[in-house]
Design an enzyme around this catalytic site. Structure first.
Site, PDB file in Angstrom:
ATOM      1  N   GLY A 158       0.894  -1.052  -0.225  1.00  0.00           N
ATOM      2  CA  GLY A 158       0.227   0.345   0.035  1.00  0.00           C
ATOM      3  C   GLY A 158       0.703   0.927   0.054  1.00  0.00           C
ATOM      4  N   GLN A 188       2.902   9.654   1.182  1.00  0.00           N
ATOM      5  CA  GLN A 188       4.190   9.351   1.747  1.00  0.00           C
ATOM      6  C   GLN A 188       5.091   9.791  -0.047  1.00  0.00           C
ATOM      7  OE1 GLN A 188       2.648   5.203   2.160  1.00  0.00           O
ATOM      8  NE2 GLN A 188       4.478   5.401   3.220  1.00  0.00           N
ATOM      9  N   CYS A 244       5.731   0.307   6.735  1.00  0.00           N
ATOM     10  CA  CYS A 244       6.137   1.049   6.608  1.00  0.00           C
ATOM     11  C   CYS A 244       6.701   1.733   5.389  1.00  0.00           C
ATOM     12  CB  CYS A 244       5.005   2.358   7.349  1.00  0.00           C
ATOM     13  SG  CYS A 244       4.818   3.310   6.654  1.00  0.00           S
ATOM     14  N   LEU A 245       6.158   2.125   3.668  1.00  0.00           N
ATOM     15  CA  LEU A 245       7.244   2.239   3.042  1.00  0.00           C
ATOM     16  C   LEU A 245       8.417   3.515   3.649  1.00  0.00           C
ATOM     17  CD1 LEU A 245       5.859   1.709   0.215  1.00  0.00           C
ATOM     18  CD2 LEU A 245       7.502   0.048   1.053  1.00  0.00           C
ATOM     19  N   HIS A 296      -4.687   1.387   7.754  1.00  0.00           N
ATOM     20  CA  HIS A 296      -3.239   1.668   7.483  1.00  0.00           C
ATOM     21  C   HIS A 296      -2.991   2.793   7.142  1.00  0.00           C
ATOM     22  CE1 HIS A 296       1.806   1.705   7.818  1.00  0.00           C
ATOM     23  NE2 HIS A 296       1.724   2.184   6.779  1.00  0.00           N
ATOM     24  N   GLU A 297      -3.123   2.965   5.127  1.00  0.00           N
ATOM     25  CA  GLU A 297      -3.701   4.132   4.400  1.00  0.00           C
ATOM     26  C   GLU A 297      -3.972   4.656   4.949  1.00  0.00           C
ATOM     27  OE1 GLU A 297      -0.489   3.848   3.107  1.00  0.00           O
ATOM     28  OE2 GLU A 297      -0.469   1.658   2.760  1.00  0.00           O
ATOM     29  N   HIS A 306      -2.935   7.300   6.919  1.00  0.00           N
ATOM     30  CA  HIS A 306      -1.889   8.389   6.380  1.00  0.00           C
ATOM     31  C   HIS A 306      -1.998   9.383   6.186  1.00  0.00           C
ATOM     32  CE1 HIS A 306       2.228   6.715   6.249  1.00  0.00           C
ATOM     33  NE2 HIS A 306       1.412   5.345   5.780  1.00  0.00           N
TER      34      HIS A 306
HETATM   35 NI    NI Z   1       2.634   3.398   5.328  1.00  0.00          NI
END
Ligand code: NI
Length: 173
Positions: free
Chosen positions: A44, A49, A91-92, A133-134, A137
């Site tokens: 995701g 991000q 998380c990226l 999670h997204e 963000h």
């Molecule tokens: Ni993330």
């Protein structure tokens, strides 16, 4: 391809704005987000991000990530949640960092597609975790917030290291 912003980049803790313009330009951003997500082997990716403070995220939780497993959510909202799960999350924007986090087991959401049409999506397990999670963000929340204390203690040093690295990079620039 976009560059992924890492913690503690302030865009990650800024609430994103609703999308009001739909069409080809938005579709292009979404496509670029998918390609960026795949290149980083994520499931995701949210627009903040990649430095775009808009309520957009993309997801592909299918095994081997076939392109028909793609989901793009614009202006997403939770309709209902159910149950609970407690497992590892990453998380990226926090490369190499994982912590156990409590999430609902199932979620139903509504969102708009790139043309502005509303649709509903339900996710369970990993997909529910990724959908929520997204969504966090977009609210300017990152996954290391609201961890159980025992989990936070495990990653605290790594977070401090990320902050120091960012400071050093800023000083070099
Ligand atoms: Ni993330």
């Amino acid at each position: 391809m976009f560059t992924i912003r890492r913690y503690p980049d302030p865009v990650l803790t800024t609430p994103a704005q609703p999308v009001t313009e739909f069409g080809p330009r938005l579709a292009q951003i979404v496509e670029e987000m998918f390609l960026t997500m795949y290149s980083e082997r994520g499931v995701g990716l949210a627009a903040p991000q990649v430095g775009i403070s808009k309520r957009i995220y993309v997801l592909n939780c299918e095994e081997d990530q076939p392109r028909d497993g793609e989901l793009a959510l614009i202006n997403p909202e939770v309709i209902s949640i159910e149950g609970e799960q407690y497992s590892d999350e990453g998380c990226l924007s926090f490369p190499g960092l994982f912590a156990k986090k409590r999430r609902p087991m199932r979620v139903t959401m509504r969102a708009q597609d790139v043309d502005g049409n509303w649709f509903e999506v339900t996710g369970e397990g990993l997909k529910a975790r990724a959908l929520l999670h997204e969504l966090d963000h977009l609210e300017g929340k990152v996954f290391v917030q609201d961890l159980e204390p025992v989990e936070f203690v495990k990653i605290r040093k790594k977070l401090e290291l990320m902050k120091r690295e960012a400071k050093r990079a800023k000083a070099r620039a």
